[in-house]
Design an enzyme around this catalytic site. Sequence first.
Site, PDB file in Angstrom:
ATOM      1  N   GLU A 155      39.117  36.597  87.880  1.00 58.28           N
ATOM      2  CA  GLU A 155      37.910  36.460  88.168  1.00 58.28           C
ATOM      3  C   GLU A 155      38.233  36.601  89.750  1.00 58.28           C
ATOM      4  OE1 GLU A 155      37.667  31.742  88.038  1.00 58.28           O
ATOM      5  OE2 GLU A 155      38.041  31.881  84.977  1.00 58.28           O
ATOM      6  N   GLU A 259      38.890  33.322  76.373  1.00 59.09           N
ATOM      7  CA  GLU A 259      39.139  31.985  76.548  1.00 59.09           C
ATOM      8  C   GLU A 259      37.302  31.399  75.606  1.00 59.09           C
ATOM      9  OE1 GLU A 259      38.696  30.678  80.733  1.00 59.09           O
ATOM     10  OE2 GLU A 259      40.353  32.973  80.899  1.00 59.09           O
TER      11      GLU A 259
END
Length: 384
Positions: A155, A259
């Site tokens: 991220e 995810e």
Amino acid sequence: MKRLFLASIIALSSAGAFAQNAPGMKDAFKDKFYIGGALNTWMIDQRIHSALNSVEKHFNSIVAENCMKCEELQPVEGQFNFKWADQFVDYGEANNMFIIGHCLVWHSQCPAWMFEGKYRVPMTKELLIKRMRDHIHTVVGRYKGRVKGWDVVNEAIEDDGSFRKSQYYNIIGEEFIELAFKFAHEADPDAELYYNDYSTHKPAKREAIVRLVKNLKAKGCRIDAVGMQSHVAFDTPLDEYEKSIEAFAATGVKVQVTELDLSVLPWPQQGMGAAIEQNFEYRQQIDPYRDGLPEDVAQKQADFYCKLFEIYLRHAADMKRVTFWGVLDSESWKNNWPVEGRVDYPLAFYGNGKEKPFVEQIMRMADPNILPAKAPAKKTKKKK
């Protein structure tokens, strides 16, 4: 709208459940890509047997949900706690799974000391680089040859395509990403290395990740795949999602769904905050399925998952793995985010470990012969 209460869900799922020795998702997709899930410490400690039964039947890859993040492994500088990470890796090896380490460098769930100076000396770029190197070398080195792939950086890019102004970025600059990949490769030259992020279907973010991958390659870094987190919702634009798979694969790396979960709950109104707990009517609106999942919503979820797997199968040659972020609905992080205590149903398995009907559907999509043919529905005689 007919509602399925918990007892009905258990009865229905048990009736439709596969035998433990029947083929699982990993068998259906064995010639396509790995199928996996994220394990939390309760599972690693073998305390949720229904979850482990599902893992061992359906998955051939696992990733650590939290126990390999920096704050868990090194809460105090130089003091490592590998208890849960060791058990996680041992479990994966015992079950012949492709083991993923998550994650080495992330602005969140990182201990405060990482960005603080020492002995009244201000924080410096050189000190943070040293700490990052020491952490990566220690962790990756410990599991050299055992953990097969690492989410190296997590991220680092905002939705608008700019670099996230994290402490790593503010202190080191964008070079921290390159350094992290180089340190991980030094520690285990054979391990696969990945960049992982969310909202990867957004065009500006997609373009930025493509630039990042090309830049890392140009600087001689090993990067094997881009991880698309895929915390999707019913309004996720699947055309843009597929464009990202194509764009990342075009850079010469594999694509990973890292995810995966699909929330069935409405997103809370902006600005409600703590008022949610004090507004009973609104709480009911954003947490509507506490007594069970309505049949039409369960079907909508199944249809969406099938659309996702149609995309994955179209691009199977470019896919490395598809990993659900969790195993059981009851254990999912989505029950507590962005609103604490809601009841969500985002995964492939009910809370009792039984497969949702779409599991069989996607297995048949991957391999039409993987399961026995369905018996034709019995015709009922019309009453005169």
